[in-house]
Write a protein that holds these residues in place. Structure first.
Motif, PDB file in Angstrom:
ATOM      1  N   ALA A 251       0.832  -1.206   0.000  1.00 18.85           N
ATOM      2  CA  ALA A 251       0.000   0.000   0.000  1.00 18.85           C
ATOM      3  C   ALA A 251       0.869   1.260   0.000  1.00 18.85           C
ATOM      4  O   ALA A 251       0.611   2.215  -0.738  1.00 18.85           O
ATOM      5  CB  ALA A 251      -0.939  -0.004   1.195  1.00 18.85           C
ATOM      6  N   GLN A 252       1.920   1.264   0.816  1.00 13.74           N
ATOM      7  CA  GLN A 252       2.809   2.419   0.866  1.00 13.74           C
ATOM      8  C   GLN A 252       3.598   2.554  -0.439  1.00 13.74           C
ATOM      9  O   GLN A 252       3.780   3.667  -0.952  1.00 13.74           O
ATOM     10  CB  GLN A 252       3.775   2.293   2.043  1.00 13.74           C
ATOM     11  N   ALA A 253       4.055   1.412  -0.978  1.00 12.34           N
ATOM     12  CA  ALA A 253       4.809   1.447  -2.229  1.00 12.34           C
ATOM     13  C   ALA A 253       3.944   1.955  -3.379  1.00 12.34           C
ATOM     14  O   ALA A 253       4.408   2.709  -4.237  1.00 12.34           O
ATOM     15  CB  ALA A 253       5.348   0.053  -2.547  1.00 12.34           C
ATOM     16  N   ARG A 254       2.677   1.553  -3.370  1.00 15.18           N
ATOM     17  CA  ARG A 254       1.755   2.021  -4.414  1.00 15.18           C
ATOM     18  C   ARG A 254       1.525   3.530  -4.289  1.00 15.18           C
ATOM     19  O   ARG A 254       1.520   4.258  -5.283  1.00 15.18           O
ATOM     20  CB  ARG A 254       0.431   1.261  -4.302  1.00 15.18           C
ATOM     21  N   PHE A 255       1.348   4.001  -3.069  1.00 13.55           N
ATOM     22  CA  PHE A 255       1.174   5.432  -2.823  1.00 13.55           C
ATOM     23  C   PHE A 255       2.401   6.217  -3.306  1.00 13.55           C
ATOM     24  O   PHE A 255       2.270   7.242  -3.980  1.00 13.55           O
ATOM     25  CB  PHE A 255       0.940   5.675  -1.333  1.00 13.55           C
ATOM     26  N   ASN A 256       3.584   5.704  -2.975  1.00 18.44           N
ATOM     27  CA  ASN A 256       4.820   6.375  -3.394  1.00 18.44           C
ATOM     28  C   ASN A 256       4.940   6.397  -4.916  1.00 18.44           C
ATOM     29  O   ASN A 256       5.393   7.401  -5.493  1.00 18.44           O
ATOM     30  CB  ASN A 256       6.034   5.676  -2.783  1.00 18.44           C
ATOM     31  N   MET A 257       4.570   5.297  -5.567  1.00 19.61           N
ATOM     32  CA  MET A 257       4.618   5.241  -7.028  1.00 19.61           C
ATOM     33  C   MET A 257       3.746   6.338  -7.634  1.00 19.61           C
ATOM     34  O   MET A 257       4.176   7.063  -8.550  1.00 19.61           O
ATOM     35  CB  MET A 257       4.142   3.867  -7.514  1.00 19.61           C
ATOM     36  N   ILE A 258       2.542   6.471  -7.130  1.00 15.45           N
ATOM     37  CA  ILE A 258       1.613   7.462  -7.672  1.00 15.45           C
ATOM     38  C   ILE A 258       2.115   8.877  -7.412  1.00 15.45           C
ATOM     39  O   ILE A 258       2.119   9.731  -8.314  1.00 15.45           O
ATOM     40  CB  ILE A 258       0.209   7.247  -7.084  1.00 15.45           C
TER      41      ILE A 258
ATOM     42  N   LEU B 120      -5.297   3.464 -10.456  1.00 13.71           N
ATOM     43  CA  LEU B 120      -3.961   2.959 -10.145  1.00 13.71           C
ATOM     44  C   LEU B 120      -3.805   2.613  -8.673  1.00 13.71           C
ATOM     45  O   LEU B 120      -2.993   1.761  -8.304  1.00 13.71           O
ATOM     46  CB  LEU B 120      -2.913   3.993 -10.554  1.00 13.71           C
ATOM     47  N   SER B 121      -4.579   3.268  -7.844  1.00 13.15           N
ATOM     48  CA  SER B 121      -4.501   2.990  -6.408  1.00 13.15           C
ATOM     49  C   SER B 121      -5.299   1.759  -6.008  1.00 13.15           C
ATOM     50  O   SER B 121      -5.110   1.228  -4.906  1.00 13.15           O
ATOM     51  CB  SER B 121      -4.988   4.210  -5.608  1.00 13.15           C
ATOM     52  N   THR B 122      -6.189   1.293  -6.893  1.00 12.65           N
ATOM     53  CA  THR B 122      -7.058   0.170  -6.525  1.00 12.65           C
ATOM     54  C   THR B 122      -6.765  -1.121  -7.281  1.00 12.65           C
ATOM     55  O   THR B 122      -7.066  -2.208  -6.770  1.00 12.65           O
ATOM     56  CB  THR B 122      -8.540   0.538  -6.739  1.00 12.65           C
ATOM     57  N   VAL B 123      -6.196  -1.028  -8.495  1.00 16.90           N
ATOM     58  CA  VAL B 123      -5.838  -2.253  -9.236  1.00 16.90           C
ATOM     59  C   VAL B 123      -4.469  -2.709  -8.756  1.00 16.90           C
ATOM     60  O   VAL B 123      -3.480  -1.983  -8.891  1.00 16.90           O
ATOM     61  CB  VAL B 123      -5.823  -1.996 -10.755  1.00 16.90           C
TER      62      VAL B 123
ATOM     63  N   LEU C 244       8.955  -7.504  -5.763  1.00 14.86           N
ATOM     64  CA  LEU C 244       9.436  -6.366  -4.982  1.00 14.86           C
ATOM     65  C   LEU C 244       9.718  -5.148  -5.851  1.00 14.86           C
ATOM     66  O   LEU C 244       9.885  -4.041  -5.340  1.00 14.86           O
ATOM     67  CB  LEU C 244      10.691  -6.753  -4.189  1.00 14.86           C
ATOM     68  N   LEU C 245       9.761  -5.353  -7.173  1.00 16.35           N
ATOM     69  CA  LEU C 245       9.984  -4.242  -8.109  1.00 16.35           C
ATOM     70  C   LEU C 245       8.681  -3.746  -8.727  1.00 16.35           C
ATOM     71  O   LEU C 245       8.702  -2.921  -9.643  1.00 16.35           O
ATOM     72  CB  LEU C 245      10.922  -4.687  -9.230  1.00 16.35           C
ATOM     73  N   ALA C 246       7.550  -4.212  -8.227  1.00 13.01           N
ATOM     74  CA  ALA C 246       6.257  -3.936  -8.859  1.00 13.01           C
ATOM     75  C   ALA C 246       5.994  -2.453  -9.038  1.00 13.01           C
ATOM     76  O   ALA C 246       5.331  -2.049  -9.993  1.00 13.01           O
ATOM     77  CB  ALA C 246       5.137  -4.577  -8.049  1.00 13.01           C
ATOM     78  N   PHE C 247       6.511  -1.617  -8.138  1.00 11.72           N
ATOM     79  CA  PHE C 247       6.192  -0.191  -8.164  1.00 11.72           C
ATOM     80  C   PHE C 247       7.404   0.677  -8.515  1.00 11.72           C
ATOM     81  O   PHE C 247       7.362   1.893  -8.378  1.00 11.72           O
ATOM     82  CB  PHE C 247       5.598   0.235  -6.823  1.00 11.72           C
TER      83      PHE C 247
END
Length: 217
Positions: free
Chosen positions: A4-11, A29-32, A44-47
């Motif tokens: 969740a944090q990594a996704r937030f950082n990516m966005i 992008l935050s939900t898929v 581990l590289l997903a974002f």
């Protein structure tokens, strides 16, 4: 890893600064869950801001490129989409949330299997994944409102433009390294097209599309 944090950082650190400001796209992008479409060995590289290796020597596009293409295509809920280059199925998943139906094709059998499995696991049922050559699309596939090439080509494939409905858009990364451009072509009538190239980006090559002749002297 805190996805969740990594996704937030990516966005916030990659995607929003790259002029992706459409709130619907950012919410998508935050939900898929991108991590569910990444091979386990690279999860581990997903974002990360990079291309992730896939079977068959292919790769997932960088997240900011996926997001910008999705935003700039401005897909509507009634539209049909053709994606050339299924990859892991993640871009098709994003497209599916915006469109009526998505046909995603790929040359690599392992990727067709992977994309189908990932989309099924995500509960997405308005995507058809098919093994096919996007450079030699069968006439029986019909026309589309949106065509997305999930990779680069040296020039816009003219035969694909004829597969656009009037008002339809084609998006591709066009050119040669070190300089390629995001290219959007809109079919404005049965005979006319409008092309824009609003931003620079590099992307891996799609297979089997025409390459210009190069002479050595």
């Amino acid at each position: 890893m805190n996805f969740a944090q990594a996704r937030f950082n990516m966005i916030e650190q990659q995607i929003r600064p790259w002029n992706v400001l459409d709130t619907d796209v950012l919410e998508l992008l935050s939900t898929v869950p991108r991590e569910d479409f990444v091979p386990k060995a690279h999860q581990l590289l997903a974002f990360a801001d990079l291309e992730i290796p896939l079977p068959g020597g292919q790769c997932m596009l960088a997240p900011r490129l996926e997001a910008r293409l999705l935003q700039d295509l401005a897909i509507q809920p009634h539209e049909s989409v053709l994606e050339i280059g299924a990859g892991s199925g993640f871009m098709a998943a994003l497209l599916a949330h915006r469109a009526h139906h998505v046909l995603s094709i790929d040359l690599v059998p392992e990727l067709v299997t992977l994309a189908r499995a990932n989309l099924a696991a995500a509960g997405i049922n308005n995507v058809t994944v098919r093994e096919a050559d996007g450079a030699k699309l069968a006439t029986g596939e019909g026309n589309f409102d949106v065509i997305l090439l999930s990779g680069s080509v040296t020039q816009v494939p003219q035969d694909l433009l004829q597969r656009l409905n009037v008002g339809g858009r084609l998006a591709a990364v066009v050119g040669d390294e070190p300089q390629m451009r995001a290219t959007f072509v809109t079919r404005t009538s049965t005979t006319d097209f409008r092309t824009t190239q609003p931003w620079d980006v590099n992307a891996p090559r799609l297979q089997h599309f025409a390459e210009p002749s190069r002479f050595s002297f």
